[in-house]
Write a protein that holds these residues in place. Structure first.
Motif, PDB file in Angstrom:
ATOM      1  N   GLY A 197     -17.980  15.266  18.435  1.00  0.00           N
ATOM      2  CA  GLY A 197     -18.972  15.208  16.643  1.00  0.00           C
ATOM      3  C   GLY A 197     -17.586  15.278  15.776  1.00  0.00           C
ATOM      4  N   GLN A 198     -16.517  15.333  16.178  1.00  0.00           N
ATOM      5  CA  GLN A 198     -15.106  15.532  15.394  1.00  0.00           C
ATOM      6  C   GLN A 198     -14.929  14.745  14.379  1.00  0.00           C
ATOM      7  N   GLU A 199     -15.259  14.989  13.217  1.00  0.00           N
ATOM      8  CA  GLU A 199     -14.795  13.332  12.302  1.00  0.00           C
ATOM      9  C   GLU A 199     -12.882  13.967  11.869  1.00  0.00           C
ATOM     10  N   LEU A 200     -12.422  12.465  11.903  1.00  0.00           N
ATOM     11  CA  LEU A 200     -10.848  12.173  11.955  1.00  0.00           C
ATOM     12  C   LEU A 200     -11.023  11.165  10.885  1.00  0.00           C
ATOM     13  N   CYS A 201      -9.957  11.461   9.805  1.00  0.00           N
ATOM     14  CA  CYS A 201      -9.396  10.428   9.304  1.00  0.00           C
ATOM     15  C   CYS A 201      -8.762   9.485   9.660  1.00  0.00           C
ATOM     16  N   LEU A 202      -9.171   7.754   9.426  1.00  0.00           N
ATOM     17  CA  LEU A 202      -8.194   6.405  10.270  1.00  0.00           C
ATOM     18  C   LEU A 202      -7.080   6.756   9.186  1.00  0.00           C
ATOM     19  N   ASP A 203      -6.194   6.475   9.447  1.00  0.00           N
ATOM     20  CA  ASP A 203      -5.200   5.468   8.413  1.00  0.00           C
ATOM     21  C   ASP A 203      -5.786   4.156   8.544  1.00  0.00           C
ATOM     22  N   PRO A 204      -6.063   3.687   7.203  1.00  0.00           N
ATOM     23  CA  PRO A 204      -6.273   2.387   6.864  1.00  0.00           C
ATOM     24  C   PRO A 204      -5.304   0.993   6.620  1.00  0.00           C
ATOM     25  N   ALA A 205      -4.418   2.225   6.656  1.00  0.00           N
ATOM     26  CA  ALA A 205      -3.061   0.666   7.040  1.00  0.00           C
ATOM     27  C   ALA A 205      -2.872   0.396   8.529  1.00  0.00           C
ATOM     28  N   ALA A 206      -3.100   0.865   9.269  1.00  0.00           N
ATOM     29  CA  ALA A 206      -3.170   0.346  11.151  1.00  0.00           C
ATOM     30  C   ALA A 206      -3.998  -0.441  11.632  1.00  0.00           C
ATOM     31  N   PRO A 207      -2.786  -1.733  12.290  1.00  0.00           N
ATOM     32  CA  PRO A 207      -4.078  -3.124  12.060  1.00  0.00           C
ATOM     33  C   PRO A 207      -5.432  -2.420  12.771  1.00  0.00           C
ATOM     34  N   TRP A 208      -5.380  -1.597  13.737  1.00  0.00           N
ATOM     35  CA  TRP A 208      -6.899  -1.067  14.146  1.00  0.00           C
ATOM     36  C   TRP A 208      -7.475  -1.059  13.485  1.00  0.00           C
ATOM     37  N   VAL A 209      -7.657  -0.110  12.990  1.00  0.00           N
ATOM     38  CA  VAL A 209      -7.986   0.326  12.164  1.00  0.00           C
ATOM     39  C   VAL A 209      -8.973  -0.969  11.077  1.00  0.00           C
ATOM     40  N   LYS A 210      -7.894  -2.152  10.542  1.00  0.00           N
ATOM     41  CA  LYS A 210      -8.180  -3.132   9.588  1.00  0.00           C
ATOM     42  C   LYS A 210      -9.695  -3.574  10.443  1.00  0.00           C
ATOM     43  N   LYS A 211      -9.251  -3.984  11.865  1.00  0.00           N
ATOM     44  CA  LYS A 211      -9.956  -4.612  12.913  1.00  0.00           C
ATOM     45  C   LYS A 211     -11.069  -4.027  12.620  1.00  0.00           C
ATOM     46  N   VAL A 212     -11.788  -2.418  12.287  1.00  0.00           N
ATOM     47  CA  VAL A 212     -12.740  -2.170  12.842  1.00  0.00           C
ATOM     48  C   VAL A 212     -13.303  -1.948  11.069  1.00  0.00           C
ATOM     49  N   ILE A 213     -12.836  -2.382  10.346  1.00  0.00           N
ATOM     50  CA  ILE A 213     -13.231  -2.398   9.161  1.00  0.00           C
ATOM     51  C   ILE A 213     -14.125  -4.016   8.532  1.00  0.00           C
ATOM     52  N   GLU A 214     -12.992  -4.576   9.267  1.00  0.00           N
ATOM     53  CA  GLU A 214     -13.932  -6.023   8.853  1.00  0.00           C
ATOM     54  C   GLU A 214     -15.290  -6.186  10.390  1.00  0.00           C
ATOM     55  N   LYS A 215     -15.058  -5.343  11.060  1.00  0.00           N
ATOM     56  CA  LYS A 215     -16.110  -5.428  12.191  1.00  0.00           C
ATOM     57  C   LYS A 215     -17.513  -4.748  10.767  1.00  0.00           C
ATOM     58  N   ILE A 216     -17.560  -3.848  10.523  1.00  0.00           N
ATOM     59  CA  ILE A 216     -17.920  -2.881   9.751  1.00  0.00           C
ATOM     60  C   ILE A 216     -18.066  -3.941   8.516  1.00  0.00           C
ATOM     61  N   ILE A 217     -18.061  -4.606   7.721  1.00  0.00           N
ATOM     62  CA  ILE A 217     -18.274  -6.051   6.194  1.00  0.00           C
ATOM     63  C   ILE A 217     -18.715  -6.692   6.328  1.00  0.00           C
ATOM     64  N   ALA A 218     -18.355  -7.370   8.245  1.00  0.00           N
ATOM     65  CA  ALA A 218     -18.786  -8.503   8.248  1.00  0.00           C
ATOM     66  C   ALA A 218     -20.358  -8.464   9.241  1.00  0.00           C
TER      67      ALA A 218
END
Length: 95
Positions: free
Chosen positions: A70-91
């Motif tokens: 349940g720990q919260e982590l801040c993800l690096d928005p510039a990391a390629p894998w994080v960008k893919k996660v964001i794209e999936k969320i938006i889609a």
């Protein structure tokens, strides 16, 4: 003279109410993420929250909650894998 004292008292009282109401809103006046994670942790993530830049924080903040702890982590928005996660969320949110 009494009118001035009454007016000042009302102004002080109203200012006190405004300050108390602002504090009770729980609005954090700074960025949530001080340090970000860039290594891949995709399979350990339960939820992801995306916070766009605002008047309180100029950065886009991506906060992931881990499945086990349940720990919260801040993800690096510039990391390629994080960008893919964001794209999936938006889609998924698009109609």
């Amino acid at each position: 003279m009494n009118c001035k004292i009454f007016t000042v008292s009302i102004i002080v009282f109203l200012a006190f109410l405004v300050i108390c109401e602002g504090m009770s809103l729980g609005v954090d006046q700074r960025c949530r993420c001080i340090k970000t994670e860039s290594r891949r942790i995709g399979k350990h993530i339960e939820t992801v929250e995306l916070f766009p830049p605002s008047s309180h924080c100029k950065d886009t903040e991506i906060i992931a909650t881990l499945k086990r702890t349940g720990q919260e982590l801040c993800l690096d928005p510039a990391a390629p894998w994080v960008k893919k996660v964001i794209e999936k969320i938006i889609a998924n949110k698009a109609p």
